[in-house]
Design a protein around this motif. Structure first.
Motif, short mmCIF file in Angstrom:
data_model
loop_
_atom_site.label_atom_id
_atom_site.label_comp_id
_atom_site.label_asym_id
_atom_site.label_seq_id
_atom_site.Cartn_x
_atom_site.Cartn_y
_atom_site.Cartn_z
N ILE A 1 0.88 -1.17 0.00
CA ILE A 1 0.00 0.00 0.00
C ILE A 1 0.92 1.22 0.00
N GLN A 2 0.80 2.04 -1.00
CA GLN A 2 1.71 3.18 -1.12
C GLN A 2 1.15 4.46 -0.50
N ARG A 3 -0.19 4.58 -0.48
CA ARG A 3 -0.74 5.81 0.10
C ARG A 3 -2.22 5.73 0.45
N GLU A 4 -2.95 4.77 -0.12
CA GLU A 4 -4.40 4.74 0.04
C GLU A 4 -4.77 4.04 1.35
N ALA A 5 -5.55 4.71 2.18
CA ALA A 5 -5.88 4.16 3.50
C ALA A 5 -7.20 3.39 3.53
N SER A 6 -7.99 3.49 2.49
CA SER A 6 -9.22 2.69 2.38
C SER A 6 -8.97 1.52 1.46
N CYS A 7 -8.98 0.31 2.00
CA CYS A 7 -8.69 -0.87 1.17
C CYS A 7 -9.60 -0.92 -0.06
N ALA A 8 -10.88 -0.57 0.14
CA ALA A 8 -11.86 -0.77 -0.93
C ALA A 8 -11.67 0.15 -2.13
N VAL A 9 -10.83 1.16 -2.01
CA VAL A 9 -10.59 2.01 -3.18
C VAL A 9 -9.93 1.18 -4.29
N CYS A 10 -8.99 0.32 -3.91
CA CYS A 10 -8.33 -0.56 -4.90
C CYS A 10 -8.95 -1.95 -4.91
N HIS A 11 -9.77 -2.25 -3.91
CA HIS A 11 -10.35 -3.58 -3.77
C HIS A 11 -11.87 -3.52 -3.77
N ALA A 12 -12.41 -2.97 -4.86
CA ALA A 12 -13.86 -2.98 -5.03
C ALA A 12 -14.31 -4.41 -5.30
N ALA A 13 -15.62 -4.64 -5.20
CA ALA A 13 -16.13 -6.01 -5.29
C ALA A 13 -15.78 -6.68 -6.62
N ALA A 14 -15.99 -5.97 -7.69
CA ALA A 14 -15.81 -6.59 -9.01
C ALA A 14 -14.37 -6.46 -9.48
N LEU A 15 -13.85 -7.56 -10.03
CA LEU A 15 -12.53 -7.50 -10.67
C LEU A 15 -12.63 -6.62 -11.90
N SER A 16 -11.66 -5.76 -12.08
CA SER A 16 -11.69 -4.88 -13.26
C SER A 16 -10.27 -4.37 -13.51
N ALA A 17 -10.15 -3.53 -14.51
CA ALA A 17 -8.84 -2.93 -14.80
C ALA A 17 -8.32 -2.12 -13.63
#
Lengths: 189, 168
Positions: A162-178
């Motif tokens: 994790i380089q800077r984002e403190a909310s996991c779900a910003v990069c880990h939304a439910a759906a796999l995507s680009a």
């Protein structure tokens, strides 16, 4: 129309435009509203009226949208927070999973997820495990941060930092995507 | 002069001014001079781990957009797949485009992550390397300089070892 009347009309119009601009939503408010209702309830869909907060609400959503130092209608301010799920597609996270973090300064902290899989770190004067996925830490996280999640003998290390984002779900939304690696899961991709 | 002639004259002047704005004024842009295979073999793993996470340059809105297996993908269906040649090529073009014509030692790719005390430039993502002689900047300077030799391979291998990612 006299010049005076024209000036008054123009002033009123300008005031109305300015008021409209100020009455709009901030980007933070827009982002928080765009989250939609809380669907975190073991298949039981909660209405927004039931969204009273509490550490088990809104699992899988980006916690700091409402719990950051710069925008905190949720009142509590987190320095990192997220949700662990058992497998992709689950709508409610898994309780009792250990989330172990280590930052670039060597600070280590471990927290157990609550009944909906949520965990949250806040700043405090000393290390305090507060239950229901909450922990207070006496330091600011120094990025990058590495993460391992564990439960019942299953261990998964996050492949990147994790380089800077403190909310996991910003990069880990439910759906796999680009732009999303999918939920943080103990099993599956 | 009639109004019609005046109008035509103004139109001509405007067209000339616009055309001048579009002319090549003599600068050079060094695009595509570095080797994609060398980038893929030596450099990409370092950038993926240190720069290309989804919360940094794995974001198409940021300068130096980097595609990575663990970060941003070119298309949704590529998630979980190895990085493609198309994505690697796009990464190389992003590197070339961010500071075209710069000398290797002064390239933004080297200066931004470098500590300010070591001659780096302020970087929202922090200071990743304390000195220019660290493995990663040594690897990048060699690559940006168009080298592909044993010294570069050693530096890049050391840089990759520092950031090796666990298997999927």
């Amino acid at each position: 129309m006299s010049r005076r009347t024209l000036a008054q009309v123009a002033t009123l119009a300008l005031a109305a435009l300015l008021a409209a601009g100020c009455l709009g939503e901030t980007p933070e408010e827009q982002a928080a509203r765009a989250l939609g209702p809380d669907t975190c309830g073991g298949g039981r869909r909660r209405g927004e009226d039931d969204d009273e907060g509490g550490p088990e609400h809104r699992c899988g959503q980006p916690c700091l949208f409402c719990h950051s130092a710069s925008y905190n209608p949720g009142e509590k301010i987190f320095i990192m927070a997220g949700t662990v799920f058992t497998r992709p597609g689950d709508t409610v996270g898994v309780g009792g999973a250990e989330v172990a973090l280590e930052d670039a300064a060597g600070h280590q902290v471990s927290v157990l997820t609550n009944s909906t899989g949520n965990f949250m770190l806040s700043r405090g004067s000393s290390l305090q495990q507060r239950g229901k996925g909450q922990v207070r830490v006496p330091f600011d996280l120094v990025y990058p941060v590495s993460v391992v999640v564990r439960k019942d003998g299953v261990e998964r290390k996050m492949r990147s930092h994790i380089q800077r984002e403190a909310s996991c779900a910003v990069c880990h939304a439910a759906a796999l995507s680009a732009t999303s690696a999918g939920h943080v899961v103990l099993e599956g991709p | 002069m009639t109004r019609a002639r005046l109008g035509l004259g103004l139109l001509g002047l405007t067209a000339a001014a616009l055309a001048a704005g579009c002319q090549d004024v003599g600068g050079t842009v060094a695009l595509g001079v570095r080797d994609e295979a060398v980038y893929a073999r030596e450099v990409h793993a370092v950038l993926e781990a240190r720069c290309g996470t989804l919360d940094c340059h794995g974001d198409a809105r940021r300068p130096l957009r980097i595609y990575a297996e663990t970060g941003l993908r070119l298309r949704d269906e590529l998630r979980g797949q190895p990085l493609t040649a198309e994505e690697l090529g796009d990464n190389l073009r992003a590197i070339e485009a961010i500071d075209p014509g710069a000398a290797a030692e002064d390239h933004l790719l080297v200066r931004k992550p470098l500590a300010v005390a070591a001659g780096g430039q302020r970087h929202l993502g922090g200071e990743l390397w304390a000195t220019r002689t660290a493995a990663a900047p040594t690897c990048l300077v060699a690559f940006l300089g168009g080298r592909d030799d044993a010294a570069m391979a050693d530096a890049c291998a050391a840089a990759r070892a520092e950031v090796s990612l666990p298997p999927p």
